[in-house]
Scaffold this motif. Structure first.
Motif, short mmCIF file in Angstrom:
data_model
loop_
_atom_site.label_atom_id
_atom_site.label_comp_id
_atom_site.label_asym_id
_atom_site.label_seq_id
_atom_site.Cartn_x
_atom_site.Cartn_y
_atom_site.Cartn_z
N VAL A 143 1.11 -0.92 -0.08
CA VAL A 143 -0.11 0.01 -0.18
C VAL A 143 1.46 0.94 -0.15
N THR A 144 0.42 2.00 -1.12
CA THR A 144 1.11 3.51 -0.57
C THR A 144 0.44 4.92 -0.23
N ARG A 145 0.50 4.81 0.90
CA ARG A 145 -0.02 6.29 1.08
C ARG A 145 0.48 7.59 1.85
N VAL A 146 -0.50 8.40 1.10
CA VAL A 146 0.53 9.61 0.99
C VAL A 146 -0.50 11.00 2.10
N SER A 147 0.25 11.88 2.81
CA SER A 147 -0.02 12.56 3.51
C SER A 147 0.00 13.78 3.40
N TYR A 148 -0.88 15.22 2.91
CA TYR A 148 -0.72 16.35 2.22
C TYR A 148 -1.00 17.35 3.72
N ILE A 149 -0.50 18.63 3.83
CA ILE A 149 -0.71 19.07 4.30
C ILE A 149 -0.64 20.82 4.12
N SER A 150 -0.86 22.00 4.12
CA SER A 150 -0.64 23.32 3.89
C SER A 150 -0.41 23.82 4.39
N TRP A 151 1.00 24.85 4.33
CA TRP A 151 1.20 25.68 6.03
C TRP A 151 1.22 26.83 5.06
N VAL A 152 0.68 27.28 3.94
CA VAL A 152 0.72 29.35 3.56
C VAL A 152 0.40 29.85 4.81
N ASP A 153 -0.40 30.04 5.95
CA ASP A 153 -0.63 30.84 6.89
C ASP A 153 0.35 30.19 8.26
N SER A 154 1.27 29.10 7.81
CA SER A 154 2.26 29.06 8.82
C SER A 154 3.41 29.98 8.52
#
Length: 294
Positions: A174-185
């Motif tokens: 299984v391939t698992r990908v996690s995305y998260i945005s740090w635009v306002d950080s």
């Protein structure tokens, strides 16, 4: 008396197996390593026969008979063989183990006390390949590729706005990908933690690499280097052209003959406009004494 005790022990062992059912063994091994599957513990009596089987359409059969000292191997990989001597410890060895070896195996031992059976369930663990990337919009992606089972992904500092995707491959990984945005950080770095039975990995990424100023700096630097290189090349070729012209002019007329005699000018006019050399000047002309500037 000793024979009576041996018969009683075998009877009790057989009775326990009948009440509790066949024994079951769980084995977890990382891909590429060695898998060792055990046979049931039996009373200390001479071994008659031991048989390993796999539950599949084309079953693997590995058997040994002590009376004829014969070993039989059918539909088994070359990676499967006895770990030790089959008449003393008939454990099964698989090396190197891969995902295709996963499944259920059974070991049956026959001796004077009866038939004894042990089932083993082999699970192959595959460590994932972990990467951490970030695009120019400051969206970080932590990917655990081709792991078995699927890896768990978390972020430091923790963030509840991450999203995940999964891709299940035909071989069970299984391939698992996690995305998260740090635009306002304003955090300078972000850390991804991947947890898996075979490995635990922590990757950190510098978010400053996604700054929009960097491409312009790179473009400006490249343009400056190109300009300096162009000016340098122009000067080099220009100097070469000037030197070639100078050499060409200097070598247009032969000079330095052995008996060269100059004719003095009679007046200023003649000095300003020297006359053409007469043929008498070259009366002692020798081609070997002529030198040219190249």
């Amino acid at each position: 008396m000793a024979q009576t005790r041996a018969v009683l022990a075998a009877f009790l062992f057989l009775l326990i197996n009948l009440v509790e059912g066949p024994a079951y063994n769980m084995v977890n091994v990382e891909a590429g390593h060695e898998a060792v599957l055990s046979c049931p513990d039996v009373p200390k009596m001479p071994l008659l026969m031991v048989t390993w089987k796999t539950k599949c359409s084309a079953c693997c059969l590995l058997a040994y008979r002590s009376d004829s000292n014969e070993t039989r191997k059918l539909n088994c990989s070359e990676r499967m063989m006895w770990k030790y001597s089959p008449d003393s410890n008939p454990a099964l060895r698989i090396y190197p183990v891969n995902v295709g070896d996963e499944g259920n195996y059974s070991c049956e031992i026959v001796n004077g006390a009866g038939n004894f059976l042990l089932f083993s369930s082999l699970t192959v663990i595959v460590p994932p390949t972990v990467t951490l990337t970030c695009d120019k919009t400051r969206v970080a992606a932590c990917q655990a590729s081709a792991g078995k089972p699927a890896a768990d992904i978390s972020w430091i500092p923790a963030n509840n706005h991450s999203t995940e995707e999964e891709v299940h491959h035909p071989n069970g990984t299984v391939t698992r990908v996690s995305y998260i945005s740090w635009v306002d950080s304003t955090l300078p770095t972000v850390t991804c933690l991947v947890t898996h039975p075979a490995t635990n990995q922590t990757l950190s990424l510098d978010l400053s690499c996604t700054s929009p100023r960097l491409p312009y700096l790179l473009i400006g630097g490249c343009a400056s280097v190109a300009a300096v290189s162009g000016v340098t090349l122009c000067l080099i070729f220009r100097c070469r052209a000037f030197r070639l012209r100078k050499l060409t002019r200097g070598s247009a007329v032969p000079f330095a003959t052995k008996n060269f005699r100059s004719i003095p000018s009679r007046n200023k006019t003649e000095a300003a406009n020297p006359p053409v050399l007469s043929e008498s000047i070259y009366q002692n002309y020798n081609p070997r004494m002529i030198y040219m500037n190249y």
